[in-house]
Design a protein around this motif. Structure first.
Motif, PDB file in Angstrom:
ATOM      1  N   UNK A 184      26.086  49.278  36.753  1.00 39.87           N
ATOM      2  CA  UNK A 184      27.098  50.011  35.990  1.00 39.87           C
ATOM      3  C   UNK A 184      28.137  50.736  36.834  1.00 39.87           C
ATOM      4  N   UNK A 185      27.835  50.994  38.093  1.00 41.52           N
ATOM      5  CA  UNK A 185      28.805  51.644  38.965  1.00 41.52           C
ATOM      6  C   UNK A 185      29.380  50.693  40.011  1.00 41.52           C
ATOM      7  N   UNK A 186      28.710  49.542  40.195  1.00 43.52           N
ATOM      8  CA  UNK A 186      29.109  48.638  41.262  1.00 43.52           C
ATOM      9  C   UNK A 186      28.812  49.200  42.636  1.00 43.52           C
ATOM     10  N   UNK A 187      27.869  50.147  42.689  1.00 43.76           N
ATOM     11  CA  UNK A 187      27.485  50.789  43.939  1.00 43.76           C
ATOM     12  C   UNK A 187      25.997  50.537  44.188  1.00 43.76           C
ATOM     13  N   UNK A 188      25.565  50.531  45.457  1.00 50.70           N
ATOM     14  CA  UNK A 188      24.143  50.254  45.735  1.00 50.70           C
ATOM     15  C   UNK A 188      23.203  51.357  45.266  1.00 50.70           C
ATOM     16  N   UNK A 189      23.736  52.560  45.034  1.00 47.47           N
ATOM     17  CA  UNK A 189      22.903  53.669  44.559  1.00 47.47           C
ATOM     18  C   UNK A 189      23.808  54.733  43.942  1.00 47.47           C
ATOM     19  N   UNK A 190      23.199  55.634  43.215  1.00 47.31           N
ATOM     20  CA  UNK A 190      23.897  56.770  42.615  1.00 47.31           C
ATOM     21  C   UNK A 190      23.926  57.882  43.653  1.00 47.31           C
ATOM     22  N   UNK A 191      25.055  58.045  44.306  1.00 48.59           N
ATOM     23  CA  UNK A 191      25.166  58.942  45.451  1.00 48.59           C
ATOM     24  C   UNK A 191      24.782  60.367  45.074  1.00 48.59           C
ATOM     25  N   UNK A 192      23.690  60.862  45.668  1.00 49.28           N
ATOM     26  CA  UNK A 192      23.224  62.207  45.410  1.00 49.28           C
ATOM     27  C   UNK A 192      22.667  62.428  44.016  1.00 49.28           C
ATOM     28  N   UNK A 193      22.614  61.365  43.219  1.00 48.43           N
ATOM     29  CA  UNK A 193      22.176  61.505  41.829  1.00 48.43           C
ATOM     30  C   UNK A 193      23.246  62.112  40.937  1.00 48.43           C
ATOM     31  N   UNK A 194      24.516  62.093  41.416  1.00 48.75           N
ATOM     32  CA  UNK A 194      25.596  62.781  40.690  1.00 48.75           C
ATOM     33  C   UNK A 194      25.839  62.173  39.315  1.00 48.75           C
ATOM     34  N   UNK A 195      25.816  60.842  39.217  1.00 49.06           N
ATOM     35  CA  UNK A 195      26.056  60.195  37.925  1.00 49.06           C
ATOM     36  C   UNK A 195      24.937  60.517  36.948  1.00 49.06           C
TER      37      UNK A 195
END
Length: 376
Positions: free
Chosen positions: A210-221
């Motif tokens: 859903x973000x097109x990123x390998x992880x949710x940086x810092x859990x911010x999303x």
């Protein structure tokens, strides 16, 4: 070490496996290799050929990691006794077939020995499986040697792709005046540990989708979403969570299809609320096991990539009132070094022909020397 998060390779160069770190390195996986490793988690066409090629590619990254650390420490390859090379787990099915089952770590240790000119210790889990054990987790013996305390019951939690805990009771793990390494794998060890369930695997997969990123940086999303109680209850109904230890798991169970099957009954839940619910799932399955098996816990120390997810760490802390919740940095070992140091420690024990497993953790019939040595 390259774990179930499938993000890359962590390496440490240590004076002795329980001692001073001389150098460290991290090399990320190229996107193509990560996709191949992810695909190899499930049966596919021509997978033996794909596995062999992926193993060679993986080991070249291992070799580059070794070269980077040697250069950083200004040491020749001849100064190193051995490389502990865990490999990349692509299947983990202990005890499922004929009472023994198997665990499969993709690796090419002979090539690694050839590329580095250093002895390689690999295939570290299979001897424990052959002895009737789960082959995992293997790090509790290292946790005992490094993190145990006489004044409090501690839990060490690895928040990798899969979460696991080690319970270190508030009793002296070693007799005064003795070598601690000689006792860490004793069958009467009070140490207890097992895989709790998903760590970063589901969180990272959902963020990638859903973000097109390998992880949710810092859990911010995930922090901006809301927990859906119905979905959380459905996820927690997974029978694995109620299974008694010894037990271990992996992407064989907790994968995207597992999540999608449960989401069909909750089409109204938004992607960000799914992420928030997955944070709650990861925190809850860990905390439930801490409360069930370590009710006297006063110190909870986390390691692994999940420690960078502050939303997840806060969720765990909120569920453990009265317990110190911190990372292993508070005990002197940075969270990203713990797993790699553990497998260096296990390799050192293999070279010394000393047992590396804890039967109280894995369920093996007794202590076993773990690993196979590939000479340089």
């Amino acid at each position: 070490m390259s774990g179930t998060s499938l993000d890359g390779v962590d390496g440490v160069l240590v004076a002795s496996a329980g001692g001073r770190v001389l150098a460290e390195a991290y090399l990320p996986f190229p996107a193509e290799l990560r996709e191949t490793l992810m695909a190899l988690q499930a049966p596919s066409e021509n997978e033996l050929h794909k596995e062999a090629l992926a193993a060679n590619a993986l080991v070249r990254i291992y070799a580059a990691c070794v070269a980077q650390m040697l250069a950083s420490a200004s040491l020749p390859a001849t100064a190193v006794a051995a490389i502990g090379a865990h490999g990349q787990t692509i299947r983990h099915r202990p005890g499922e077939f004929d009472g023994v089952g198997y665990t499969r770590q993709l690796n090419a240790p002979a090539l690694l020995a050839e590329l580095t000119g250093i002895d390689v210790v690999a295939d570290i889990r299979s001897r424990d499986v052959a002895a009737g054990g789960q082959g995992a987790p293997l790090v509790p013996a290292f946790h005992q040697a490094v993190f145990a305390a006489v004044d409090e019951t501690r839990v060490v939690c690895n928040l990798g792709g899969i979460s696991n805990i080690t319970i270190l009771p508030a009793t002296a793990p070693f007799q005064p005046g003795t070598d601690p390494d000689s006792q860490t794998a004793h069958p009467a060890s009070p140490v207890f540990g097992f895989d709790c369930g998903p760590g970063n695997a589901l969180l990272d997969g959902w963020a990638a989708r859903h973000l097109g990123m390998p992880y949710d940086d810092g859990g911010a999303w995930g922090a901006t979403g809301h927990i859906d109680d119905g979905l959380l209850a459905a996820l927690l109904s997974e029978p694995y969570f109620r299974q008694a230890p010894p037990k271990s798991t992996g992407r064989d169970l907790f994968h995207a299809a597992w999540l999608d099957a449960r989401l069909r009954a909750f089409p109204h839940v938004s992607p960000v609320d799914v992420q928030a619910t997955l944070v709650a799932l990861t925190a809850q399955c860990v905390v439930d096991d801490v409360l069930r098996y370590a009710p006297g816990c006063r110190g909870f120390y986390a390691c692994g990539g999940g420690t960078r997810n502050s939303t997840l760490m806060q969720a765990i802390a909120a569920r453990l009132p009265g317990v110190t919740v911190a990372t292993t940095e508070a005990l002197g070992v940075p969270p990203h070094q713990v797993e790699a140091r553990a497998f260096a420690w296990l390799a050192e024990r293999c070279v010394a022909r000393e047992p590396g497993n804890l039967p109280s953790v894995t369920g093996a019939r007794g202590p076993r020397i773990l690993g196979a040595i590939y000479p340089r």
